[in-house]
Each structure stands twice: as structure tokens, then as C-alpha cells.
Design a protein around this motif. Structure first.
Motif, PDB file in Angstrom:
ATOM      1  N   ALA A  80     138.951  50.743 -88.550  1.00 61.87           N
ATOM      2  CA  ALA A  80     139.343  50.289 -89.886  1.00 61.87           C
ATOM      3  C   ALA A  80     140.341  49.136 -89.807  1.00 61.87           C
ATOM      4  O   ALA A  80     140.596  48.461 -90.802  1.00 61.87           O
ATOM      5  CB  ALA A  80     139.946  51.440 -90.684  1.00 61.87           C
ATOM      6  N   LEU A  81     140.882  48.886 -88.626  1.00 63.41           N
ATOM      7  CA  LEU A  81     141.810  47.768 -88.442  1.00 63.41           C
ATOM      8  C   LEU A  81     141.094  46.427 -88.350  1.00 63.41           C
ATOM      9  O   LEU A  81     141.744  45.379 -88.381  1.00 63.41           O
ATOM     10  CB  LEU A  81     142.654  47.989 -87.180  1.00 63.41           C
ATOM     11  N   THR A  82     139.760  46.444 -88.218  1.00 72.16           N
ATOM     12  CA  THR A  82     139.040  45.182 -88.165  1.00 72.16           C
ATOM     13  C   THR A  82     139.129  44.462 -89.510  1.00 72.16           C
ATOM     14  O   THR A  82     139.175  45.102 -90.561  1.00 72.16           O
ATOM     15  CB  THR A  82     137.564  45.391 -87.788  1.00 72.16           C
ATOM     16  N   GLU A  83     139.189  43.154 -89.440  1.00 76.07           N
ATOM     17  CA  GLU A  83     139.371  42.299 -90.619  1.00 76.07           C
ATOM     18  C   GLU A  83     140.590  42.729 -91.427  1.00 76.07           C
ATOM     19  O   GLU A  83     140.605  42.637 -92.655  1.00 76.07           O
ATOM     20  CB  GLU A  83     138.116  42.297 -91.506  1.00 76.07           C
ATOM     21  N   GLY A  84     141.601  43.186 -90.713  1.00 72.85           N
ATOM     22  CA  GLY A  84     142.806  43.667 -91.370  1.00 72.85           C
ATOM     23  C   GLY A  84     144.034  42.883 -90.965  1.00 72.85           C
ATOM     24  O   GLY A  84     144.108  41.672 -91.217  1.00 72.85           O
ATOM     25  N   PRO A  85     145.004  43.535 -90.325  1.00 69.10           N
ATOM     26  CA  PRO A  85     146.275  42.864 -90.028  1.00 69.10           C
ATOM     27  C   PRO A  85     146.112  41.755 -88.986  1.00 69.10           C
ATOM     28  O   PRO A  85     145.234  41.817 -88.129  1.00 69.10           O
ATOM     29  CB  PRO A  85     147.144  44.000 -89.477  1.00 69.10           C
ATOM     30  N   ARG A  86     146.953  40.752 -89.089  1.00 70.56           N
ATOM     31  CA  ARG A  86     147.022  39.698 -88.075  1.00 70.56           C
ATOM     32  C   ARG A  86     148.294  39.918 -87.259  1.00 70.56           C
ATOM     33  O   ARG A  86     149.402  39.886 -87.807  1.00 70.56           O
ATOM     34  CB  ARG A  86     147.000  38.312 -88.712  1.00 70.56           C
ATOM     35  N   ALA A  97     134.736  53.684 -88.839  1.00 70.82           N
ATOM     36  CA  ALA A  97     134.948  52.800 -89.987  1.00 70.82           C
ATOM     37  C   ALA A  97     134.954  51.338 -89.562  1.00 70.82           C
ATOM     38  O   ALA A  97     135.956  50.635 -89.692  1.00 70.82           O
ATOM     39  CB  ALA A  97     136.248  53.162 -90.694  1.00 70.82           C
ATOM     40  N   ASP A  98     133.811  50.871 -89.054  1.00 69.79           N
ATOM     41  CA  ASP A  98     133.730  49.493 -88.585  1.00 69.79           C
ATOM     42  C   ASP A  98     133.188  48.529 -89.646  1.00 69.79           C
ATOM     43  O   ASP A  98     133.093  47.324 -89.417  1.00 69.79           O
ATOM     44  CB  ASP A  98     132.884  49.391 -87.321  1.00 69.79           C
ATOM     45  N   GLY A  99     132.806  49.050 -90.820  1.00 66.70           N
ATOM     46  CA  GLY A  99     132.325  48.185 -91.888  1.00 66.70           C
ATOM     47  C   GLY A  99     130.984  47.558 -91.615  1.00 66.70           C
ATOM     48  O   GLY A  99     130.587  46.610 -92.295  1.00 66.70           O
ATOM     49  N   TYR A 100     130.248  48.107 -90.660  1.00 63.07           N
ATOM     50  CA  TYR A 100     128.962  47.515 -90.280  1.00 63.07           C
ATOM     51  C   TYR A 100     127.835  48.200 -91.042  1.00 63.07           C
ATOM     52  O   TYR A 100     127.662  49.417 -90.965  1.00 63.07           O
ATOM     53  CB  TYR A 100     128.741  47.654 -88.776  1.00 63.07           C
ATOM     54  N   LEU A 101     127.069  47.387 -91.773  1.00 63.92           N
ATOM     55  CA  LEU A 101     125.983  47.930 -92.578  1.00 63.92           C
ATOM     56  C   LEU A 101     124.689  47.923 -91.762  1.00 63.92           C
ATOM     57  O   LEU A 101     124.001  46.919 -91.663  1.00 63.92           O
ATOM     58  CB  LEU A 101     125.798  47.103 -93.859  1.00 63.92           C
ATOM     59  N   SER A 102     124.383  49.072 -91.195  1.00 64.60           N
ATOM     60  CA  SER A 102     123.138  49.251 -90.443  1.00 64.60           C
ATOM     61  C   SER A 102     122.078  49.861 -91.357  1.00 64.60           C
ATOM     62  O   SER A 102     122.380  50.339 -92.456  1.00 64.60           O
ATOM     63  CB  SER A 102     123.377  50.179 -89.255  1.00 64.60           C
ATOM     64  N   LEU A 155     141.461  41.075 -85.708  1.00 64.72           N
ATOM     65  CA  LEU A 155     140.402  41.708 -84.934  1.00 64.72           C
ATOM     66  C   LEU A 155     139.117  41.711 -85.747  1.00 64.72           C
ATOM     67  O   LEU A 155     139.111  42.136 -86.901  1.00 64.72           O
ATOM     68  CB  LEU A 155     140.797  43.135 -84.574  1.00 64.72           C
ATOM     69  N   ILE A 156     138.029  41.221 -85.149  1.00 64.63           N
ATOM     70  CA  ILE A 156     136.747  41.224 -85.848  1.00 64.63           C
ATOM     71  C   ILE A 156     135.687  41.880 -84.964  1.00 64.63           C
ATOM     72  O   ILE A 156     135.722  41.772 -83.741  1.00 64.63           O
ATOM     73  CB  ILE A 156     136.296  39.808 -86.261  1.00 64.63           C
ATOM     74  N   ALA A 157     134.768  42.569 -85.617  1.00 65.56           N
ATOM     75  CA  ALA A 157     133.661  43.245 -84.943  1.00 65.56           C
ATOM     76  C   ALA A 157     132.377  42.870 -85.674  1.00 65.56           C
ATOM     77  O   ALA A 157     131.881  43.633 -86.506  1.00 65.56           O
ATOM     78  CB  ALA A 157     133.872  44.762 -84.932  1.00 65.56           C
ATOM     79  N   VAL A 216     126.352  40.473 -97.840  1.00 65.59           N
ATOM     80  CA  VAL A 216     127.297  41.412 -97.223  1.00 65.59           C
ATOM     81  C   VAL A 216     128.512  40.619 -96.747  1.00 65.59           C
ATOM     82  O   VAL A 216     128.567  40.135 -95.617  1.00 65.59           O
ATOM     83  CB  VAL A 216     126.638  42.183 -96.063  1.00 65.59           C
ATOM     84  N   GLY A 217     129.482  40.470 -97.638  1.00 67.70           N
ATOM     85  CA  GLY A 217     130.688  39.722 -97.329  1.00 67.70           C
ATOM     86  C   GLY A 217     131.886  40.625 -97.153  1.00 67.70           C
ATOM     87  O   GLY A 217     131.765  41.840 -96.929  1.00 67.70           O
ATOM     88  N   VAL A 218     133.065  40.029 -97.286  1.00 74.49           N
ATOM     89  CA  VAL A 218     134.315  40.753 -97.031  1.00 74.49           C
ATOM     90  C   VAL A 218     134.447  41.963 -97.946  1.00 74.49           C
ATOM     91  O   VAL A 218     134.824  43.061 -97.502  1.00 74.49           O
ATOM     92  CB  VAL A 218     135.520  39.804 -97.199  1.00 74.49           C
ATOM     93  N   ASN A 219     134.147  41.811 -99.235  1.00 75.28           N
ATOM     94  CA  ASN A 219     134.311  42.922-100.176  1.00 75.28           C
ATOM     95  C   ASN A 219     133.397  44.091 -99.841  1.00 75.28           C
ATOM     96  O   ASN A 219     133.797  45.261 -99.912  1.00 75.28           O
ATOM     97  CB  ASN A 219     134.046  42.447-101.601  1.00 75.28           C
ATOM     98  N   THR A 220     132.157  43.780 -99.477  1.00 74.34           N
ATOM     99  CA  THR A 220     131.215  44.847 -99.126  1.00 74.34           C
ATOM    100  C   THR A 220     131.675  45.573 -97.871  1.00 74.34           C
ATOM    101  O   THR A 220     131.645  46.818 -97.809  1.00 74.34           O
ATOM    102  CB  THR A 220     129.803  44.274 -98.914  1.00 74.34           C
ATOM    103  N   ARG A 221     132.100  44.806 -96.866  1.00 73.91           N
ATOM    104  CA  ARG A 221     132.554  45.435 -95.620  1.00 73.91           C
ATOM    105  C   ARG A 221     133.816  46.262 -95.840  1.00 73.91           C
ATOM    106  O   ARG A 221     133.973  47.343 -95.259  1.00 73.91           O
ATOM    107  CB  ARG A 221     132.782  44.370 -94.544  1.00 73.91           C
TER     108      ARG A 221
END
Length: 425
Positions: A268-274, A405-410, A304-306, A386-391
């Protein structure tokens, strides 16, 4: 002040000082405003009443913005919409292309070899890099992705393309801004309309600048006094470097770094804190290749991005990664540029391979967004993008359900969402 207001003031600044004061101030307080008739618009019909109505409004707007009526008469006379452009603008791909497929398609052995040859044959790159601080390999990677190193420039008339997009209305403000800028380029005498060719969306030259970007950041890179993005590779690459430099490129810092994460990591930290690489290391996030973080990057914050979820490679995205996104606001594009640049610089392949991903149909993507919204996780309008809001919404859903919680839509996640909504109903 918005850009359009700034341009209006800039044009006004070149006129008679008394006129700049406006009718009330020029004639004294309380003086009546003189009647000023609308500009005469005498353009032949195009065959499309909707297009003609828009063109008349644009003509009047352009005159008020300071464009000469003789320029408008010459360039807009006989203009007709391009149905091919309307179709391209309204068409959304039925299947989304996974990041892994995109990267495999742009970071190829052939492109690396061609890029290296092109780079080594262009002496101006050394001066461009020294002047702007943007590594030559990044510039060559952009060159390769944008136009195949100048081989694919597009063949659309930019004036007609922007007029079509503006009249269609979906991106009217953007298209009108580009059309105004293109007309200014022609009116200045810098280039005739015949040279203003590009993509259906108005991107021009070897590094695919839209007209407003051309006016703001295109520069002469070969010293001939012109900024020819079509015919001069040096001009095109110098202009790309100038764009990135003005956007905030940080000289000497990286753009991304592949990393690994420990078992049980909180995705869940992906696309989160810098945070700095040192702070990420305390969470177990370390360079995948085992090499130390450079001195220039030690105090630089990274996100961090995945891109392919927990099953794919992960990256610390530094400030310069997001500057590449200013060129094209796409994670896949910025990674493609960065990875190609690294390979051009002699670095090896990624430590972790990209997974095999299943393309998602538009119906699957919109169904997932709709389901997330119905379950109380705000994904925004179900548009299939599937952008930032969806992820972000998907990560919140995954956390709530005890999933990674990687926000990946499979495809599996789409089916799970559909099933849960169906059961709830």
C-alpha cells in the motif's frame, strides 16, 4: 494569471499605449465605451454546420487575441474537418496494453543499437548535455520513442487537425490553444503552414512538440539561427533538453532505480510517500542489483512504484522520472525512456523480469471501476482508464479485504470485484 490572459496582455503590450488603457481610461472616467463591431467573418461553408459555427466563433476570438485578419482569412479559408482525426480522437482501445508489453516493445536490441549509432554520430549532443544538464542518453531515448529517431514525423496538417479537434469539442480549449499557437508560428514567418505537419493530435517534429510547447521551449541547437524540429536533429534534441530543464530536471540525479522489497512488505506504500533511499532501506527496500545509491541520490526523495503489481519489477522513482512524465504523462512512457536510456548507457537488463500480463478489455476496466464505486471505494468516473484514482481505490479495497494491496488490476481482480458486487445485489 492563466496562460491565455498572459498572452492577451503580451499582445496588448505591443500596441499603442493609449489603447492599452482601455476605452474607459483612455477617454477619461465615466466616458461611454465606443461601439466596436464584431470582426467580419467571410469564410466559405465547409459542409458541416457544426464546424462552421465553431470556426466563426474561433475567428472572432482569434482577432480579439491579436491575430491579423489577413492571416486568418488565408489559413482558415477552405478549411474542412478531418473525419479521420475525429475517429482517432473518439476511439478508445478495446484492450489496454499492459506495461510489460509496452516496455518490451520500446526497449529492444534494435532500438538500442540504432540509438547508440545515432547518438555517436551527433557531436552537438555533448554541448546540449553540458548546457542543460539532461543526459544525452535520456534525450536519445525520447527521440527514439517519439519519432523512431526522426523517421516517423506524421503527415497531418496541424492547422486542420487542431481545428477538427476544437470543433468536435471534447478537448476544445486545448485544441484552440494549439491552433492559436500554430497560427502565430505561421504569422511570424518562422515556418509556413506546409512545414507544420505532425501527428493527428498536433505533435510536431522529431521530438513531437505541440505548438504551444514549440513557442515556449523550442531552441536552435545547431547554430544556424533557426529552430527546425523537423529537419534538424540537433534542434529537436536541444529543444527536448530545454523543455526538461525548464520543467525542473535535476542535473546529476537519477530518474529511477530498480529495487526489491522484503517478504510481507506493505504494498500500500506504492505511489505513496516520497522518502530518501536511506528511509526506504529501513523498510527493506534496497537496490535490486546490489550496487550502492549514488552520492547525488542519497538525499533525493523517491516514490515507490510497482507498474505490474507485486509480481513485477519495482522502482524508486526519483524527481527526474516525474520530469520525464512532464514530457508525456504516463508511467509506462517515463519507464520506457528511463530503461532505454540506461541500456544506451551500457547498463544491463532488469534483475526481475516483467510478468506475462493479460490485457484487460474496456468492459472489464469499467466494470471494475463501477464495482469499486458501488463498494464505497471512490475510483472516479468509470471511463476505463486505470489511473491514479482507480489504483488508489483498488489498494484501499485490497487492504480492506486482507489482500496484497499493490493496486494492480488483474483479470482475477476484475472477476473478484464483479462477483462481490453481484453477491451484494
Amino acid at each position: 494569471m492563466d496562460r491565455r490572459s498572459f498572452l492577451a496582455l503580451l499582445v496588448a503590450g505591443c500596441a499603442d499605449p493609449a489603447a492599452n488603457l482601455g476605452p474607459q481610461l483612455a477617454m477619461g472616467p465615466g466616458a461611454p465605451t465606443p461601439y466596436r463591431p464584431e470582426p467580419t467573418v467571410d469564410l466559405p461553408p465547409s459542409g458541416s454546420p457544426t464546424f462552421d459555427a465553431w470556426l466563426r466563433e474561433f475567428y472572432i476570438k482569434a482577432v480579439k487575441a491579436g491575430l491579423p485578419s489577413d492571416l486568418l482569412d488565408r489559413e482558415l479559408r477552405g478549411l474542412t474537418p478531418n473525419d479521420r482525426i475525429s475517429a482517432l480522437d473518439s476511439r478508445q482501445p478495446e484492450f489496454s496494453r499492459p506495461v510489460s508489453d509496452y516496455i518490451r516493445g520500446v526497449v529492444t536490441d534494435d532500438r538500442i543499437a540504432i540509438g547508440a549509432r545515432k547518438r555517436d554520430a551527433l557531436p552537438a549532443l555533448a554541448d546540449i548535455e553540458a548546457r542543460h544538464g539532461v543526459p544525452r542518453n535520456v534525450l536519445v531515448a525520447i527521440w527514439g520513442l517519439e519519432s523512431g529517431f526522426g523517421a516517423i514525423l506524421g503527415d497531418f496538417d496541424v492547422i486542420r487537425a487542431m481545428a477538427t479537434l476544437a470543433a468536435d469539442g471534447r478537448r476544445r480549449e486545448f485544441a484552440e490553444d494549439q491552433l492559436m499557437a500554430a497560427l502565430k508560428i505561421i504569422g511570424s514567418g518562422e515556418f509556413p503552414r506546409s512545414r507544420l505537419v505532425g501527428s493527428w493530435a498536433g505533435a510536431m517534429g522529431q521530438t513531437q512538440f505541440i505548438p504551444t510547447t514549440f513557442l515556449a521551449t523550442a531552441i536552435d541547437g545547431d547554430g544556424d539561427g533557426r529552430r527546425d524540429l523537423w529537419g534538424s536533429s540537433a534542434d529537436a534534441l536541444a529543444s527536448a533538453a530545454n523543455l526538461l530543464s525548464k520543467a525542473g530536471w535535476r542535473r546529476g540525479e537519477s530518474w529511477h532505480r530498480e529495487v526489491t522489497v522484503p517478504a510481507g512488505f506493505d504494498y500500500a506504500l506504492t505511489e505513496g510517500p516520497r522518502e530518501t533511499p536511506g528511509a526506504w532501506a529501513q523498510r527493506g527496500v534496497v537496490p535490486a542489483d546490489g550496487r550502492p545509491i549514488s552520492t547525488a541520490d542519497q538525499n533525493a526523495e523517491a516514490e515507490l512504484i510497482a507498474p505490474s503489481g507485486a509480481a513485477g519489477p519495482m522502482f524508486l522513482a526519483f524527481h527526474n522520472h516525474f520530469m520525464i512524465r512532464r514530457y508525456n504523462n504516463s508511467t509506462a512512457y517515463a519507464l520506457g525512456v528511463g530503461l532505454l536510456a540506461q541500456r544506451l548507457g551500457g547498463e544491463g537488463r532488469l534483475v526481475r523480469d516483467w510478468p506475462q500480463e493479460t490485457p484487460l478489455a474496456l468492459a472489464d476496466r469499467t466494470a471494475a471501476q463501477t464495482a469499486l464505486n458501488q463498494l464505497g471505494f471512490e475510483a472516479g468516473a468509470p471511463d476505463g482508464i486505470v489511473g491514479v484514482n482507480t489504483r488508489k481505490a483498488l489498494r484501499a479495497y485490497q487492504q480492506a479485504r486482507g489482500l496484497v494491496a499493490d493496486g494492480y488490476l488483474s483479470l482475477e481482480m476484475v472477476r473478484r470485484l464483479r462477483s462481490e458486487v453481484g453477491a451484494a445485489n
